[in-house]
Design a protein around this motif. Structure first.
Motif, PDB file in Angstrom:
ATOM      1  N   ARG A  90       0.842  -1.200   0.000  1.00 60.86           N
ATOM      2  CA  ARG A  90       0.000   0.000   0.000  1.00 60.86           C
ATOM      3  C   ARG A  90       0.870   1.239   0.000  1.00 60.86           C
ATOM      4  O   ARG A  90       2.039   1.210   0.375  1.00 60.86           O
ATOM      5  CB  ARG A  90      -0.901   0.019   1.229  1.00 60.86           C
ATOM      6  CG  ARG A  90      -1.979  -1.020   1.191  1.00 60.86           C
ATOM      7  CD  ARG A  90      -2.917  -0.847   2.333  1.00 60.86           C
ATOM      8  NE  ARG A  90      -3.957  -1.860   2.251  1.00 60.86           N
ATOM      9  CZ  ARG A  90      -4.646  -2.280   3.275  1.00 60.86           C
ATOM     10  NH1 ARG A  90      -4.442  -1.768   4.467  1.00 60.86           N
ATOM     11  NH2 ARG A  90      -5.578  -3.206   3.121  1.00 60.86           N
ATOM     12  N   LYS A  96       0.663   5.937  -0.970  1.00 60.43           N
ATOM     13  CA  LYS A  96      -0.014   7.126  -1.487  1.00 60.43           C
ATOM     14  C   LYS A  96       1.001   7.916  -2.285  1.00 60.43           C
ATOM     15  O   LYS A  96       2.163   8.012  -1.888  1.00 60.43           O
ATOM     16  CB  LYS A  96      -0.567   7.957  -0.329  1.00 60.43           C
ATOM     17  CG  LYS A  96      -1.393   9.143  -0.759  1.00 60.43           C
ATOM     18  CD  LYS A  96      -2.022   9.802   0.463  1.00 60.43           C
ATOM     19  CE  LYS A  96      -2.999  10.869   0.078  1.00 60.43           C
ATOM     20  NZ  LYS A  96      -4.322  10.365  -0.212  1.00 60.43           N
ATOM     21  N   ASP A 127      -2.566  15.200  -4.366  1.00 56.50           N
ATOM     22  CA  ASP A 127      -2.585  13.790  -4.737  1.00 56.50           C
ATOM     23  C   ASP A 127      -2.381  13.645  -6.241  1.00 56.50           C
ATOM     24  O   ASP A 127      -2.843  14.473  -7.021  1.00 56.50           O
ATOM     25  CB  ASP A 127      -3.928  13.154  -4.356  1.00 56.50           C
ATOM     26  CG  ASP A 127      -4.196  13.232  -2.859  1.00 56.50           C
ATOM     27  OD1 ASP A 127      -3.221  13.283  -2.088  1.00 56.50           O
ATOM     28  OD2 ASP A 127      -5.372  13.243  -2.483  1.00 56.50           O
ATOM     29  N   THR A 142      -2.899   4.376  -9.192  1.00 66.38           N
ATOM     30  CA  THR A 142      -3.440   5.021  -8.004  1.00 66.38           C
ATOM     31  C   THR A 142      -4.858   5.491  -8.285  1.00 66.38           C
ATOM     32  O   THR A 142      -5.222   5.782  -9.421  1.00 66.38           O
ATOM     33  CB  THR A 142      -2.582   6.225  -7.590  1.00 66.38           C
ATOM     34  OG1 THR A 142      -2.557   7.178  -8.650  1.00 66.38           O
ATOM     35  CG2 THR A 142      -1.167   5.797  -7.253  1.00 66.38           C
ATOM     36  N   ASN A 185      -4.122   6.997  -3.592  1.00 67.27           N
ATOM     37  CA  ASN A 185      -3.862   5.753  -2.859  1.00 67.27           C
ATOM     38  C   ASN A 185      -3.768   4.567  -3.813  1.00 67.27           C
ATOM     39  O   ASN A 185      -4.427   4.542  -4.856  1.00 67.27           O
ATOM     40  CB  ASN A 185      -4.963   5.474  -1.837  1.00 67.27           C
ATOM     41  CG  ASN A 185      -4.950   6.472  -0.703  1.00 67.27           C
ATOM     42  OD1 ASN A 185      -3.905   6.976  -0.317  1.00 67.27           O
ATOM     43  ND2 ASN A 185      -6.112   6.768  -0.165  1.00 67.27           N
ATOM     44  N   ASN A 206       3.677  -1.060   3.833  1.00 74.25           N
ATOM     45  CA  ASN A 206       3.165   0.268   3.497  1.00 74.25           C
ATOM     46  C   ASN A 206       4.341   1.149   3.107  1.00 74.25           C
ATOM     47  O   ASN A 206       5.243   1.380   3.910  1.00 74.25           O
ATOM     48  CB  ASN A 206       2.415   0.863   4.692  1.00 74.25           C
ATOM     49  CG  ASN A 206       1.608   2.073   4.307  1.00 74.25           C
ATOM     50  OD1 ASN A 206       1.824   2.676   3.264  1.00 74.25           O
ATOM     51  ND2 ASN A 206       0.665   2.430   5.151  1.00 74.25           N
ATOM     52  N   THR A 216       3.722   7.784   2.145  1.00 74.42           N
ATOM     53  CA  THR A 216       3.457   8.805   1.124  1.00 74.42           C
ATOM     54  C   THR A 216       4.706   8.993   0.282  1.00 74.42           C
ATOM     55  O   THR A 216       5.777   9.279   0.807  1.00 74.42           O
ATOM     56  CB  THR A 216       3.051  10.136   1.768  1.00 74.42           C
ATOM     57  OG1 THR A 216       1.897   9.904   2.589  1.00 74.42           O
ATOM     58  CG2 THR A 216       2.705  11.164   0.718  1.00 74.42           C
TER      59      THR A 216
END
Length: 156
Positions: free
Chosen positions: A32, A34, A43, A64, A69, A106, A109
């Motif tokens: 995962r 972002k 974003d 994404t 995300n 993860n 970002t």
């Protein structure tokens, strides 16, 4: 009565065991993260995320969402991720491992830097259309017409 349902019960038990075995044969883990623009902190929707093995074989990937995300289903193993978006420099993650003990990784970002490319020269070239329409006439521009590029007729 029990002997009449025995073949069906054996089939049902075998089918359930098959389903349970097939789910455990393909262990799943998730990656995962972002993706955001480093300058504007907005974003980045629809950036591509590719996941490779340590030997550079593509394993999986995705894009994404509108909020930047992403989530990618992967088997267990050692991988790295490559995140790309048009007009931005690519991001290559450090190698990570997914296993039964750690089935979620993860990346957090990821901020992509805009790629600045300086051009030496830009040439803008215009050409007339083959036909121009006026109120009372049509004008045919035959200067660049390929049909007129032939040789002159020779007289013997």
């Amino acid at each position: 009565m029990i002997t009449q349902n025995l073949p069906f019960r054996l089939f049902l038990a075998g089918f359930v065991l098959f389903l349970l075995g097939s789910f455990s044969a393909f262990p799943q883990a998730k990656l995962r993260g972002k993706v955001k623009d480093q300058n504007s902190k907005k974003d980045l929707p629809f950036a591509s995320v590719a996941v490779f093995t340590a030997s550079d074989s593509l394993v999986g990937g995705g894009i994404t969402g509108e909020n930047g995300n992403f989530s990618v289903d992967l088997p267990f193993g050692k991988f790295y991720a490559l995140v790309e978006f048009m007009g931005f420099e690519a991001y290559k993650s450090a190698e990570f491992e997914l296993s039964r003990n750690k089935n979620l990784h993860n990346l957090g970002t990821i901020f992509l830097q805009a790629a600045d490319e300086e051009l030496e020269e830009v040439v803008v070239q215009g050409e007339k259309t083959l036909m121009e329409l006026s109120l009372d006439k049509r004008i045919f521009n035959v200067g660049k017409d390929l049909a007129n590029a032939g040789e002159r007729p020779r007289i013997f």
